[in-house]
Design a protein around this motif. Structure first.
Motif, PDB file in Angstrom:
ATOM      1  N   TYR A   4       0.812  -1.215   0.000  1.00 39.57           N
ATOM      2  CA  TYR A   4       0.000   0.000   0.000  1.00 39.57           C
ATOM      3  C   TYR A   4       0.848   1.270   0.000  1.00 39.57           C
ATOM      4  CZ  TYR A   4      -3.948  -3.077   0.928  1.00 39.57           C
ATOM      5  OH  TYR A   4      -4.903  -4.068   0.837  1.00 39.57           O
ATOM      6  N   HIS A   5       2.001   1.221  -0.637  1.00 39.08           N
ATOM      7  CA  HIS A   5       2.804   2.442  -0.773  1.00 39.08           C
ATOM      8  C   HIS A   5       2.060   3.466  -1.626  1.00 39.08           C
ATOM      9  CE1 HIS A   5       6.077   0.462   1.129  1.00 39.08           C
ATOM     10  NE2 HIS A   5       6.491  -0.235   0.089  1.00 39.08           N
ATOM     11  N   ARG A   6       2.389   4.729  -1.406  1.00 36.71           N
ATOM     12  CA  ARG A   6       1.824   5.806  -2.225  1.00 36.71           C
ATOM     13  C   ARG A   6       2.972   6.609  -2.834  1.00 36.71           C
ATOM     14  NH1 ARG A   6      -1.841  11.007  -0.281  1.00 36.71           N
ATOM     15  NH2 ARG A   6      -2.354  11.745  -2.381  1.00 36.71           N
ATOM     16  N   ILE A   7       2.943   6.736  -4.141  1.00 32.22           N
ATOM     17  CA  ILE A   7       3.942   7.506  -4.886  1.00 32.22           C
ATOM     18  C   ILE A   7       3.171   8.589  -5.621  1.00 32.22           C
ATOM     19  CG2 ILE A   7       5.701   7.400  -6.696  1.00 32.22           C
ATOM     20  CD1 ILE A   7       6.012   4.394  -5.983  1.00 32.22           C
ATOM     21  N   ASP A   8       3.301   9.837  -5.193  1.00 31.61           N
ATOM     22  CA  ASP A   8       2.406  10.862  -5.726  1.00 31.61           C
ATOM     23  C   ASP A   8       3.060  12.232  -5.806  1.00 31.61           C
ATOM     24  OD1 ASP A   8       1.028  12.598  -3.161  1.00 31.61           O
ATOM     25  OD2 ASP A   8       1.938  10.671  -2.643  1.00 31.61           O
ATOM     26  N   HIS A   9       2.605  12.996  -6.785  1.00 33.84           N
ATOM     27  CA  HIS A   9       2.989  14.394  -6.978  1.00 33.84           C
ATOM     28  C   HIS A   9       4.503  14.588  -7.149  1.00 33.84           C
ATOM     29  CE1 HIS A   9      -1.083  14.817  -5.228  1.00 33.84           C
ATOM     30  NE2 HIS A   9      -1.157  15.862  -6.042  1.00 33.84           N
ATOM     31  N   ASN A  10       5.163  13.595  -7.717  1.00 34.75           N
ATOM     32  CA  ASN A  10       6.586  13.728  -7.997  1.00 34.75           C
ATOM     33  C   ASN A  10       6.804  14.218  -9.421  1.00 34.75           C
ATOM     34  OD1 ASN A  10       7.713  12.385  -5.469  1.00 34.75           O
ATOM     35  ND2 ASN A  10       6.341  10.796  -6.262  1.00 34.75           N
ATOM     36  N   TYR A  11       7.887  14.961  -9.613  1.00 37.08           N
ATOM     37  CA  TYR A  11       8.315  15.361 -10.946  1.00 37.08           C
ATOM     38  C   TYR A  11       9.470  14.458 -11.355  1.00 37.08           C
ATOM     39  CZ  TYR A  11      10.534  17.932 -14.724  1.00 37.08           C
ATOM     40  OH  TYR A  11      11.101  18.270 -15.923  1.00 37.08           O
ATOM     41  N   PHE A  12       9.210  13.606 -12.345  1.00 31.73           N
ATOM     42  CA  PHE A  12      10.251  12.761 -12.911  1.00 31.73           C
ATOM     43  C   PHE A  12      10.736  13.426 -14.192  1.00 31.73           C
ATOM     44  CE2 PHE A  12       7.742   9.735 -10.379  1.00 31.73           C
ATOM     45  CZ  PHE A  12       8.751   9.097  -9.668  1.00 31.73           C
ATOM     46  N   GLY A  13      11.900  14.070 -14.107  1.00 34.64           N
ATOM     47  CA  GLY A  13      12.436  14.782 -15.252  1.00 34.64           C
ATOM     48  C   GLY A  13      13.244  13.881 -16.154  1.00 34.64           C
ATOM     49  N   TYR A  14      13.956  14.501 -17.046  1.00 33.91           N
ATOM     50  CA  TYR A  14      14.673  13.831 -18.126  1.00 33.91           C
ATOM     51  C   TYR A  14      15.510  12.661 -17.629  1.00 33.91           C
ATOM     52  CZ  TYR A  14      17.960  13.460 -22.094  1.00 33.91           C
ATOM     53  OH  TYR A  14      18.726  13.024 -23.141  1.00 33.91           O
ATOM     54  N   ARG A  15      15.233  11.496 -18.200  1.00 30.22           N
ATOM     55  CA  ARG A  15      16.137  10.361 -18.079  1.00 30.22           C
ATOM     56  C   ARG A  15      16.581  10.016 -19.491  1.00 30.22           C
ATOM     57  NH1 ARG A  15      16.465   4.617 -14.729  1.00 30.22           N
ATOM     58  NH2 ARG A  15      18.581   4.259 -15.499  1.00 30.22           N
ATOM     59  N   PRO A  16      17.853  10.222 -19.811  1.00 35.40           N
ATOM     60  CA  PRO A  16      18.299  10.012 -21.188  1.00 35.40           C
ATOM     61  C   PRO A  16      18.220   8.554 -21.596  1.00 35.40           C
ATOM     62  CG  PRO A  16      20.173  10.387 -19.742  1.00 35.40           C
ATOM     63  CD  PRO A  16      18.948  10.667 -18.931  1.00 35.40           C
ATOM     64  N   THR A  17      18.180   8.338 -22.893  1.00 39.11           N
ATOM     65  CA  THR A  17      18.203   6.986 -23.423  1.00 39.11           C
ATOM     66  C   THR A  17      19.423   6.259 -22.875  1.00 39.11           C
ATOM     67  OG1 THR A  17      17.145   7.764 -25.440  1.00 39.11           O
ATOM     68  CG2 THR A  17      18.225   5.614 -25.523  1.00 39.11           C
ATOM     69  N   PHE A  18      19.192   5.091 -22.289  1.00 40.43           N
ATOM     70  CA  PHE A  18      20.280   4.360 -21.650  1.00 40.43           C
ATOM     71  C   PHE A  18      21.072   3.529 -22.646  1.00 40.43           C
ATOM     72  CE2 PHE A  18      21.784   0.680 -19.027  1.00 40.43           C
ATOM     73  CZ  PHE A  18      22.760   1.383 -18.340  1.00 40.43           C
ATOM     74  N   GLY A  19      20.399   3.041 -23.673  1.00 35.60           N
ATOM     75  CA  GLY A  19      21.109   2.272 -24.686  1.00 35.60           C
ATOM     76  C   GLY A  19      21.212   0.792 -24.381  1.00 35.60           C
ATOM     77  N   SER A  20      20.493   0.319 -23.370  1.00 33.86           N
ATOM     78  CA  SER A  20      20.366  -1.109 -23.094  1.00 33.86           C
ATOM     79  C   SER A  20      19.289  -1.274 -22.034  1.00 33.86           C
ATOM     80  CB  SER A  20      21.688  -1.738 -22.626  1.00 33.86           C
ATOM     81  OG  SER A  20      22.015  -1.321 -21.322  1.00 33.86           O
ATOM     82  N   ASN A  21      19.022  -2.516 -21.636  1.00 33.55           N
ATOM     83  CA  ASN A  21      18.058  -2.770 -20.581  1.00 33.55           C
ATOM     84  C   ASN A  21      18.560  -2.171 -19.261  1.00 33.55           C
ATOM     85  OD1 ASN A  21      15.812  -3.819 -19.301  1.00 33.55           O
ATOM     86  ND2 ASN A  21      16.780  -5.776 -18.878  1.00 33.55           N
ATOM     87  N   GLY A  22      17.620  -1.809 -18.377  1.00 28.05           N
ATOM     88  CA  GLY A  22      18.008  -1.289 -17.074  1.00 28.05           C
ATOM     89  C   GLY A  22      17.779   0.189 -16.925  1.00 28.05           C
ATOM     90  N   GLY A  23      16.843   0.749 -17.720  1.00 26.60           N
ATOM     91  CA  GLY A  23      16.613   2.183 -17.657  1.00 26.60           C
ATOM     92  C   GLY A  23      15.189   2.571 -17.317  1.00 26.60           C
ATOM     93  N   GLU A  24      14.455   1.728 -16.567  1.00 21.67           N
ATOM     94  CA  GLU A  24      13.084   2.071 -16.188  1.00 21.67           C
ATOM     95  C   GLU A  24      13.078   3.254 -15.211  1.00 21.67           C
ATOM     96  OE1 GLU A  24      13.128  -2.594 -16.025  1.00 21.67           O
ATOM     97  OE2 GLU A  24      14.508  -0.932 -15.554  1.00 21.67           O
TER      98      GLU A  24
END
Length: 754
Positions: free
Chosen positions: A187-207
């Motif tokens: 029952y965690h709550r994740i709210d009202h966060n700003y997730f800004g630029y995450r550049p292309t990682f170029g492989s798996n592991g960039g969620e």
């Protein structure tokens, strides 16, 4: 008797609350030793205030037993003025703990997470909160070293109103961990966060966000993810990866984000009232559906261009009797009242192959609106979709059977409402997203004291510096310039005695096209480093002063260890005499370096003993590659012993989009015939996901060599002229049968079409 006991119990509770509040203290802390001494003594209601300033190498453990009304609080003296740098992190264990006002930047975590809702395995946080906090480019310098920025363990924790931007090394940005019973049904709550630029990682592991993992994916999480803003979170094809059950994701906005909200594992999730704005950017995606009992309701998706697993909307095929980590069959998916506006691709039964043969069953798609202004219908059916019941949907398009049976066809006039979304002008239309949906504003997320700055500095966006044609003038100008500035060099010729490091976004151009000639005495002229992007224009660059050694280059990246993506562009330039020794390349990538884009247009390259673009350093077949977009237009290449392009992406991973190559209207003369060119190719493309090679001229050159691997690569080689040049060679390395490339409209000289 019972009433007296109740009164006594109430009295005792009130007394305890009074006692706690009376004993609560505020502790002002100005160094790590004081905090360490204090930390074991914290009681419910206590507040720790960290003094403003930079705290270097500060590993914080906030531990204790607060209460709902009297939590234990750790906060900055002034929000945003407590900077945690170097190797710092935050761990929390206990209950009713609150942390706020911190900034993590200029360093990286020494442990597995920057912020972790646990002390050690089994010692978790409960009913605890991190709010009003920033993590900004807090990256391990080894790009392949994995860590989380936030790891939620325990139960009933909240992560809200935080600013998260610039994760560049491997690992999920925010992970909800279900690795023990104490963290399941959390029952965690994740709210009202700003997730800004995450550049292309170029492989798996960039969620950007992952809820659960494959191993625990049949376990319910009950996490609530609401009112978050995801802006250009481009790490990989899964922006959000849901790998558990009974989660709710609602009222979130995805703005120009490459990838999808993916229901990868787990059952019974609710996806509701989310808004996706792609604005026509390539690979912007929407929602991907897998597993059982998923509800996708009242979502708005506009301007999405993504394809296949990253399309605007995807319903997957599953694997019969799937193992827990593969693809479970879609069953009882309810897709209701969603609006698909100018979405290029809606893929049903996607991924169908010999393994993924379990088609969707017992599912429905009803009361949805599909509208494309350009008249192109978006549906692609990869297998039997009779297990999806289509009813009461509306579209302005002629759709393929059997989808069309469940869609009314109507000419629709659309108008943008006050909430920023497009609706039919006819207010009686009830298909699609509700008219009263509220679209989250970016300004209502994150913190109000930390700027949401542009992710990328554009070329030519800064000041102009005009300089004489000399090495000293160029080095001085580069030193003084800011990112986005332009350095314009007067006519003349000079030799650079030093390697020029580029660690900012710069344009270097000739004042008069072709009248500024640069030679260089080091093994390279320019080296791109972290933070560096380079645009060259109108220059004449020669290798005639370079050292008599093999392996020189005009431009190279740092040889290893780059964490930041870069861009490189060159226009209207002459590059010649890269032939003082063998294997003299124009551009060479180091391991781990990744280009968001490489653009070359209207240039002349001649007399080169190596490759023009050497983008093949990642040869371990781990799904890692060196460049996302590579575009060559109207260039001339002559007497090049190596290949014009060597672009390599190996492995079996399918979580990335690229590489993506365009080669258009170029001339290749005597290219690729050198004895050291082991690929024996003018263009060598291994694992490239999309290749468009069109309207080029090849004369007395090595053939184009294409090797298809995973990801249903698309190769188009059309309308080219081949003289004294063998036909393109295409191999399928992962599937049996003929290749899938489109090769047509090409013209071959007599007896050279083998």
């Amino acid at each position: 008797m019972f009433s007296q006991l109740l009164k006594l119990t109430g009295f005792v509770c009130i007394s305890l609350v009074f006692a706690v509040s009376a004993q609560a203290k505020e502790h002002y802390v100005d160094n790590k030793d004081v905090f360490l001494e204090l930390s074991s003594k914290l009681r419910a209601g206590d507040t720790v205030v960290l003094k403003n300033g930079v705290w270097n190498d500060f590993e914080i453990l906030l531990k204790g037993q607060g209460t709902k009304d009297s939590p234990i609080t750790l906060k900055a003296e002034t929000p945003g003025s407590v900077i945690l740098s170097g190797q710092s992190n935050l761990r929390m264990a206990g209950q009713y703990l609150v942390v706020s006002g911190l900034v993590f930047k200029n360093g990286y975590t020494p442990s597995s997470s920057v912020i972790e809702f646990r002390e050690t395995k089994g010692e978790y946080a409960y009913y605890s909160r991190v709010t009003n906090t920033v993590i900004d480019n807090y990256n391990n310098p080894d790009k392949q070293e994995s860590d989380y920025w936030v790891a939620l363990y325990g139960k009933h924790n909240r992560f809200d109103h935080n600013h998260i931007v610039g994760k560049r090394n491997k690992g999920v940005t925010v992970a909800v961990r279900l690795t023990s019973e104490a963290s399941q049904e959390n029952y965690h709550r994740i709210d009202h966060n700003y997730f800004g630029y995450r550049p292309t990682f170029g492989s798996n592991g960039g969620e950007t966000l992952r809820i659960g993992t494959s191993h625990y994916s049949l376990t319910d999480s009950f996490a609530l993810v609401e009112n978050n803003y995801f802006e250009r979170t481009n790490g990989e094809v899964e922006i959000i990866s849901v790998k558990s059950g009974k989660n709710t994701l609602k009222n979130n906005v995805f703005f120009e984000a490459r990838g999808t909200l993916t229901l990868r594992h787990g059952n019974g999730n609710l996806i509701e009232n989310n808004v996706f704005f792609g604005n026509g950017l390539e690979h912007t995606g929407g929602i991907r559906v897998i597993n059982k009992d998923q509800i996708i309701r009242n979502n708005y998706l506009e301007g999405l261009t993504g394809y296949r697993f990253g399309s605007g909307f995807t319903v997957m095929n599953g694997v019969p009797n799937s193992s827990i980590n593969r693809y479970h069959q879609v069953e009882n998916a309810q897709i209701i009242n969603n609006s698909f506006i100018n979405v290029e691709h809606i893929h049903l039964a996607a991924g169908s192959d010999a393994e993924r043969s379990a088609v969707p069953v017992n599912s429905s798609m009803s009361h949805n609106l599909v509208f494309n202004k350009n008249g192109n219908q978006p549906f692609s059916l990869f297998d039997d979709v009779s297990g999806i019941a289509f009813s009461d949907n509306l579209s302005n398009l002629d759709l393929p059977s059997p989808v069309s049976a469940g869609f009314a066809r109507a000419e629709l006039a659309m108008k943008r409402a006050n909430n920023g979304l497009l609706y039919p002008v006819d207010s009686s239309v009830t298909s699609g997203v509700s008219r009263d949906i509220t679209v989250l504003s970016r300004d209502d997320t994150g913190v109000d004291w930390y700027a949401k700055t542009p992710a990328i500095v554009a070329f030519d966006s800064g000041k102009l510096h005009q300089i004489d044609a000399s090495s000293d003038a160029l080095l001085d100008a580069i030193d003084k310039a800011k990112s986005g500035d332009v350095i314009e060099i007067a006519a003349g010729a000079f030799v650079m005695p030093k390697l020029v490091f580029i660690d900012k976004t710069l344009s270097i151009k000739a004042q008069q096209k072709g009248q500024t000639k640069i030679a260089f005495e080091r093994s390279a002229l320019f080296e791109l480093r972290d933070g560096g992007s380079l645009k060259l224009e109108g220059l004449h660059i020669t290798g005639d002063s370079s050292p008599d050694a093999h392996g020189n280059a005009v431009v190279r990246t740092k040889k290893w260890g780059m964490i930041e993506n870069y861009r490189f562009e060159i226009y209207d330039s002459l590059i010649e005499s890269l032939d003082i020794n063998h294997s003299f390349h124009f551009f060479v990538t180091g391991k781990g370096a990744f280009a968001d884009s490489i653009v070359m247009a209207n240039n002349t390259f001649k007399d080169i003993t190596g490759d023009v673009l050497k983008l093949d350093s990642e040869i371990e077949d781990l799904g890692i590659y060196n460049a996302e977009f590579v575009t060559l237009t109207q260039n001339s290449f002559s007497n090049v012993a190596g290949g014009v392009i060597k672009l390599y992406r190996g492995g079996t991973d399918e979580s990335t989009f690229g590489p993506l190559l365009t080669v258009h209207k170029n001339t290749f003369s005597s290219v690729g015939r050198g004895s050291r060119n082991k690929a024996a190719a003018s263009l060598y493309l291994h694992g490239v996901q999309r290749s468009k090679v069109a309207d080029n001229t090849f004369v007395h050159s090595a053939p184009i060599v294409v090797e298809h691997t995973v990801g249903e690569p698309k190769t188009s080689i059309t309308n080219n002229s081949f003289t004294d040049t063998a036909a393109p060679k295409v191999k399928e390395l992962r599937v049996d049968g003929p290749h899938t490339a489109i090769i047509n409209g090409n013209v071959f000289a007599p007896n050279n079409s083998d």
